[in-house]
Design a protein around this motif. Structure first.
Motif, PDB file in Angstrom:
ATOM      1  N   THR A  18     -26.701 -30.839  76.875  1.00  0.00           N
ATOM      2  CA  THR A  18     -28.048 -30.592  76.983  1.00  0.00           C
ATOM      3  C   THR A  18     -28.082 -28.994  77.136  1.00  0.00           C
ATOM      4  O   THR A  18     -27.447 -28.273  77.645  1.00  0.00           O
ATOM      5  CB  THR A  18     -28.804 -31.137  78.411  1.00  0.00           C
ATOM      6  OG1 THR A  18     -28.768 -32.543  78.533  1.00  0.00           O
ATOM      7  CG2 THR A  18     -30.003 -30.337  78.613  1.00  0.00           C
ATOM      8  N   GLN A  20     -30.575 -25.509  77.360  1.00  0.00           N
ATOM      9  CA  GLN A  20     -31.523 -24.976  78.024  1.00  0.00           C
ATOM     10  C   GLN A  20     -31.813 -23.374  77.480  1.00  0.00           C
ATOM     11  O   GLN A  20     -30.886 -22.893  77.078  1.00  0.00           O
ATOM     12  CB  GLN A  20     -31.525 -25.102  79.324  1.00  0.00           C
ATOM     13  CG  GLN A  20     -31.288 -26.480  80.057  1.00  0.00           C
ATOM     14  CD  GLN A  20     -31.238 -26.520  81.590  1.00  0.00           C
ATOM     15  OE1 GLN A  20     -30.402 -25.657  82.068  1.00  0.00           O
ATOM     16  NE2 GLN A  20     -32.077 -27.277  82.082  1.00  0.00           N
ATOM     17  N   PRO A  61     -35.055 -22.206  83.389  1.00  0.00           N
ATOM     18  CA  PRO A  61     -34.576 -22.878  82.182  1.00  0.00           C
ATOM     19  C   PRO A  61     -35.516 -24.092  81.840  1.00  0.00           C
ATOM     20  O   PRO A  61     -35.998 -24.743  82.803  1.00  0.00           O
ATOM     21  CB  PRO A  61     -33.075 -23.066  82.788  1.00  0.00           C
ATOM     22  CG  PRO A  61     -32.807 -22.376  83.671  1.00  0.00           C
ATOM     23  CD  PRO A  61     -34.051 -21.994  84.436  1.00  0.00           C
ATOM     24  N   VAL A  63     -35.442 -27.452  79.090  1.00  0.00           N
ATOM     25  CA  VAL A  63     -34.375 -28.191  78.023  1.00  0.00           C
ATOM     26  C   VAL A  63     -35.042 -27.980  76.552  1.00  0.00           C
ATOM     27  O   VAL A  63     -36.395 -28.202  76.310  1.00  0.00           O
ATOM     28  CB  VAL A  63     -34.399 -29.877  78.302  1.00  0.00           C
ATOM     29  CG1 VAL A  63     -33.772 -30.339  77.221  1.00  0.00           C
ATOM     30  CG2 VAL A  63     -33.736 -30.018  79.629  1.00  0.00           C
TER      31      VAL A  63
END
Length: 115
Positions: A18, A20, A61, A63
């Motif tokens: 992932t 961010q 942050p 995503v």
């Protein structure tokens, strides 16, 4: 403004990753004045990861891209900055967009300005 972000995932047993992004305050060069701005981040797909919808960045942050399996790829980021007319002065403005990638054991994310 646009730039490219690249993630290199060479793990064979990868469960994905992932990415961010977040942004620092927008400040002027002359007086380090923090300016209230709306800074949007939109990313393209990589072929093996999925971009999030267009995001308004802040200091926290969010995503921006996700891979559900082993994936090495690059995406183009388009950044839009909206400044309120009442809060602007003639100056050079600076902010930094930072990225992190979770799910990897190294720091494989790099970004570079578009030509």
């Amino acid at each position: 403004m646009s730039f490219t972000v690249t993630v290199t995932d060479t793990r064979t047993d990868s469960a994905g990753w992932t990415a961010q992004a977040w942004v620092t305050n927008l400040v002027t060069e002359k007086g380090a004045v923090t300016v209230p701005a709306s800074i949007s981040y939109a990313s393209s797909p990589t072929g093996c990861s999925t971009p999030s919808a267009k995001q308004v960045l802040s200091g926290s942050p969010v995503v921006v891209q996700r891979a559900d399996k082993q994936c090495s790829g690059s995406w183009t980021v388009t950044v839009t900055v909206l400044l309120p007319e009442s809060a602007t002065i003639a100056d050079i403005y600076n902010a930094t967009i930072e990225h992190s990638v979770t799910g990897l054991t190294a720091t494989p994310a790099t970004s570079s300005p578009a030509a």
